[in-house]
Scaffold this motif. Structure first.
Motif, PDB file in Angstrom:
ATOM      1  N   ASN A 187     -23.346 -77.034  44.552  1.00 20.64           N
ATOM      2  CA  ASN A 187     -22.464 -76.097  43.850  1.00 20.64           C
ATOM      3  C   ASN A 187     -21.171 -76.784  43.414  1.00 20.64           C
ATOM      4  O   ASN A 187     -20.654 -76.532  42.317  1.00 20.64           O
ATOM      5  CB  ASN A 187     -22.146 -74.890  44.735  1.00 20.64           C
ATOM      6  N   PHE A 188     -20.663 -77.657  44.284  1.00 21.30           N
ATOM      7  CA  PHE A 188     -19.437 -78.384  43.949  1.00 21.30           C
ATOM      8  C   PHE A 188     -19.681 -79.314  42.761  1.00 21.30           C
ATOM      9  O   PHE A 188     -18.830 -79.428  41.861  1.00 21.30           O
ATOM     10  CB  PHE A 188     -18.959 -79.182  45.152  1.00 21.30           C
ATOM     11  N   ILE A 189     -20.835 -79.974  42.734  1.00 19.89           N
ATOM     12  CA  ILE A 189     -21.172 -80.860  41.612  1.00 19.89           C
ATOM     13  C   ILE A 189     -21.239 -80.072  40.299  1.00 19.89           C
ATOM     14  O   ILE A 189     -20.742 -80.517  39.261  1.00 19.89           O
ATOM     15  CB  ILE A 189     -22.505 -81.581  41.888  1.00 19.89           C
ATOM     16  N   LEU A 190     -21.857 -78.881  40.366  1.00 21.27           N
ATOM     17  CA  LEU A 190     -21.951 -78.037  39.169  1.00 21.27           C
ATOM     18  C   LEU A 190     -20.569 -77.652  38.656  1.00 21.27           C
ATOM     19  O   LEU A 190     -20.304 -77.674  37.441  1.00 21.27           O
ATOM     20  CB  LEU A 190     -22.768 -76.785  39.475  1.00 21.27           C
ATOM     21  N   LYS A 191     -19.676 -77.309  39.584  1.00 22.60           N
ATOM     22  CA  LYS A 191     -18.319 -76.921  39.188  1.00 22.60           C
ATOM     23  C   LYS A 191     -17.562 -78.104  38.593  1.00 22.60           C
ATOM     24  O   LYS A 191     -16.824 -77.968  37.610  1.00 22.60           O
ATOM     25  CB  LYS A 191     -17.576 -76.352  40.396  1.00 22.60           C
ATOM     26  N   ALA A 192     -17.749 -79.286  39.202  1.00 26.94           N
ATOM     27  CA  ALA A 192     -17.079 -80.480  38.695  1.00 26.94           C
ATOM     28  C   ALA A 192     -17.570 -80.812  37.287  1.00 26.94           C
ATOM     29  O   ALA A 192     -16.779 -81.182  36.402  1.00 26.94           O
ATOM     30  CB  ALA A 192     -17.320 -81.656  39.626  1.00 26.94           C
ATOM     31  N   ASN A 193     -18.875 -80.652  37.059  1.00 29.73           N
ATOM     32  CA  ASN A 193     -19.451 -80.960  35.737  1.00 29.73           C
ATOM     33  C   ASN A 193     -19.116 -79.915  34.684  1.00 29.73           C
ATOM     34  O   ASN A 193     -19.279 -80.167  33.485  1.00 29.73           O
ATOM     35  CB  ASN A 193     -20.971 -81.104  35.861  1.00 29.73           C
ATOM     36  N   SER A 194     -18.692 -78.743  35.140  1.00 29.93           N
ATOM     37  CA  SER A 194     -18.324 -77.688  34.184  1.00 29.93           C
ATOM     38  C   SER A 194     -16.822 -77.661  33.922  1.00 29.93           C
ATOM     39  O   SER A 194     -16.280 -76.662  33.443  1.00 29.93           O
ATOM     40  CB  SER A 194     -18.788 -76.320  34.700  1.00 29.93           C
ATOM     41  N   ASN A 195     -16.149 -78.761  34.288  1.00 29.36           N
ATOM     42  CA  ASN A 195     -14.710 -78.920  34.015  1.00 29.36           C
ATOM     43  C   ASN A 195     -13.829 -77.932  34.773  1.00 29.36           C
ATOM     44  O   ASN A 195     -12.765 -77.533  34.287  1.00 29.36           O
ATOM     45  CB  ASN A 195     -14.429 -78.818  32.511  1.00 29.36           C
ATOM     46  N   SER A 196     -14.256 -77.531  35.959  1.00 29.59           N
ATOM     47  CA  SER A 196     -13.408 -76.670  36.793  1.00 29.59           C
ATOM     48  C   SER A 196     -12.264 -77.503  37.365  1.00 29.59           C
ATOM     49  O   SER A 196     -12.404 -78.707  37.629  1.00 29.59           O
ATOM     50  CB  SER A 196     -14.235 -76.067  37.930  1.00 29.59           C
ATOM     51  N   ASP A 197     -11.134 -76.855  37.562  1.00 25.58           N
ATOM     52  CA  ASP A 197      -9.969 -77.545  38.104  1.00 25.58           C
ATOM     53  C   ASP A 197      -9.524 -76.856  39.399  1.00 25.58           C
ATOM     54  O   ASP A 197      -9.358 -75.633  39.419  1.00 25.58           O
ATOM     55  CB  ASP A 197      -8.823 -77.541  37.101  1.00 25.58           C
ATOM     56  N   GLY A 198      -9.372 -77.645  40.464  1.00 21.15           N
ATOM     57  CA  GLY A 198      -8.877 -77.094  41.715  1.00 21.15           C
ATOM     58  C   GLY A 198      -9.942 -76.626  42.678  1.00 21.15           C
ATOM     59  O   GLY A 198      -9.625 -76.109  43.750  1.00 21.15           O
ATOM     60  N   GLU A 199     -11.232 -76.812  42.348  1.00 21.84           N
ATOM     61  CA  GLU A 199     -12.300 -76.473  43.289  1.00 21.84           C
ATOM     62  C   GLU A 199     -12.333 -77.534  44.398  1.00 21.84           C
ATOM     63  O   GLU A 199     -12.179 -78.729  44.126  1.00 21.84           O
ATOM     64  CB  GLU A 199     -13.656 -76.418  42.585  1.00 21.84           C
ATOM     65  N   ALA A 200     -12.536 -77.114  45.637  1.00 14.35           N
ATOM     66  CA  ALA A 200     -12.453 -78.056  46.751  1.00 14.35           C
ATOM     67  C   ALA A 200     -13.632 -77.906  47.706  1.00 14.35           C
ATOM     68  O   ALA A 200     -14.228 -76.830  47.836  1.00 14.35           O
ATOM     69  CB  ALA A 200     -11.142 -77.854  47.512  1.00 14.35           C
ATOM     70  N   ILE A 201     -13.948 -79.001  48.375  1.00 16.74           N
ATOM     71  CA  ILE A 201     -14.968 -79.018  49.424  1.00 16.74           C
ATOM     72  C   ILE A 201     -14.565 -80.086  50.433  1.00 16.74           C
ATOM     73  O   ILE A 201     -13.948 -81.096  50.070  1.00 16.74           O
ATOM     74  CB  ILE A 201     -16.376 -79.313  48.837  1.00 16.74           C
ATOM     75  N   ASP A 204     -17.046 -84.476  56.005  1.00 22.99           N
ATOM     76  CA  ASP A 204     -16.761 -85.538  56.979  1.00 22.99           C
ATOM     77  C   ASP A 204     -15.289 -85.951  57.004  1.00 22.99           C
ATOM     78  O   ASP A 204     -14.951 -87.143  56.998  1.00 22.99           O
ATOM     79  CB  ASP A 204     -17.632 -86.771  56.705  1.00 22.99           C
ATOM     80  N   GLY A 205     -14.399 -84.961  57.015  1.00 23.62           N
ATOM     81  CA  GLY A 205     -12.975 -85.250  57.164  1.00 23.62           C
ATOM     82  C   GLY A 205     -12.222 -85.487  55.877  1.00 23.62           C
ATOM     83  O   GLY A 205     -10.995 -85.624  55.891  1.00 23.62           O
ATOM     84  N   ASN A 206     -12.934 -85.565  54.744  1.00 27.61           N
ATOM     85  CA  ASN A 206     -12.280 -85.757  53.458  1.00 27.61           C
ATOM     86  C   ASN A 206     -12.317 -84.473  52.644  1.00 27.61           C
ATOM     87  O   ASN A 206     -13.320 -83.749  52.654  1.00 27.61           O
ATOM     88  CB  ASN A 206     -12.960 -86.869  52.645  1.00 27.61           C
ATOM     89  N   ASP A 207     -11.235 -84.193  51.928  1.00 25.14           N
ATOM     90  CA  ASP A 207     -11.197 -83.085  50.976  1.00 25.14           C
ATOM     91  C   ASP A 207     -11.438 -83.654  49.584  1.00 25.14           C
ATOM     92  O   ASP A 207     -10.786 -84.627  49.170  1.00 25.14           O
ATOM     93  CB  ASP A 207      -9.835 -82.391  51.013  1.00 25.14           C
ATOM     94  N   PHE A 208     -12.377 -83.024  48.857  1.00 28.09           N
ATOM     95  CA  PHE A 208     -12.682 -83.434  47.491  1.00 28.09           C
ATOM     96  C   PHE A 208     -12.277 -82.288  46.563  1.00 28.09           C
ATOM     97  O   PHE A 208     -12.728 -81.153  46.734  1.00 28.09           O
ATOM     98  CB  PHE A 208     -14.168 -83.753  47.348  1.00 28.09           C
TER      99      PHE A 208
END
Length: 269
Positions: A187-201, A204-208
């Protein structure tokens, strides 16, 4: 209270404790090589002393066949064990493994988290099973070598990475380390590819965090972590992609290096 009653209370507490531990995924590690053979023998001995007349016959009829069946099962499964300590020596990972050869060789691995080496917790849904053909991998190298157990990498205090013959395998000692699901990553990949801004996941300790600049039409992913203690250094990357060949989601085209292994394609593997 008579000695017999004390023995029965002891037996009840022991059996209840072992049953509760088993149902919750905890085990006395020193019992693993022989299963519950020792507790079974203790039960027979205690019951024999409590009532010899009753339990002599019952022990012969039920206990001895049970011991033989149990012994056969343990012999058939034939698991071996090895322990890997974390660099900080605050916790360890116990590996239960065996292999079966029938033309091809199949390797089986189960993992237990332990702190003092006495009681271990089975890491659910993280067991590994893979099959190799004789010409592909020398069986004489052994199951530990097939997993890569001789040279594991502690990528964090709660994650151990094995470079097995079938590719990288991450084992998560803390549930929080593997709390993300592959569905959430997709779901995060889909949001990133659809030019969403500010979506986070968080993985393993990192925020993307997805970023998109409308003026330039550029999109990227910010990588950050609290105190810069995540597995991947703070930086920017272009995308997250599925890599079927390597069996991982890969973080690609990053500031510090081209790519990072991010997360297994299958949950818990």
């Amino acid at each position: 209270m008579t000695k017999a009653k004390w023995l029965l209370i002891f037996l009840f507490v022991m059996d209840l404790g072992l049953t509760s531990m088993h149902l919750s995924g905890y085990f006395f590690l020193f019992l693993k090589p022989t299963g519950y053979l020792i507790p079974l023998v203790i039960n027979i001995i205690v019951l024999f002393f409590v009532n010899k007349k009753l339990w002599v016959g019952l022990g012969l009829i039920v206990g001895i066949p049970a011991l033989f069946i149990h012994g056969f099962m343990v012999l058939f499964m034939d698991y071996d064990y090895t322990k890997i300590d974390s660099p900080s020596h605050k916790q360890s990972l116990v590996i239960e493994y065996r292999h079966v050869t029938l033309g091809e060789t199949t390797y089986f691995y189960h993992f237990y988290k332990t702190r003092f080496g006495v009681i271990g917790r089975l890491l659910d849904n993280q067991s590994v099973e893979f099959m190799v053909r004789g010409p592909e991998y020398p069986v004489e190298e052994g199951a530990e070598a097939a997993l890569g157990a001789h040279n594991p990498t502690w990528v964090s205090k709660d994650i151990v990475r094995f470079n097995s013959w079938k590719g990288a395998k991450d084992v998560y000692l803390a549930s929080s380390s593997s709390s993300v699901s592959t569905k959430e990553i997709e779901n995060f990949i889909l949001k990133a590819n659809s030019n969403s801004d500010g979506e986070a996941i968080t993985i393993d300790g990192n925020d993307f965090i997805t970023r998109y600049d409308k003026k330039t039409g550029q999109r990227w992913i910010d990588v950050v972590s609290a105190g810069d203690e995540g597995l991947i250094p703070r930086q920017q990357c272009s995308r997250i992609v599925r890599n079927e060949e390597r069996g991982y989601y890969m973080l690609e085209e990053c500031t510090h290096q081209w790519e990072y292994k991010l997360y297994p394609l299958t949950d818990g593997q």
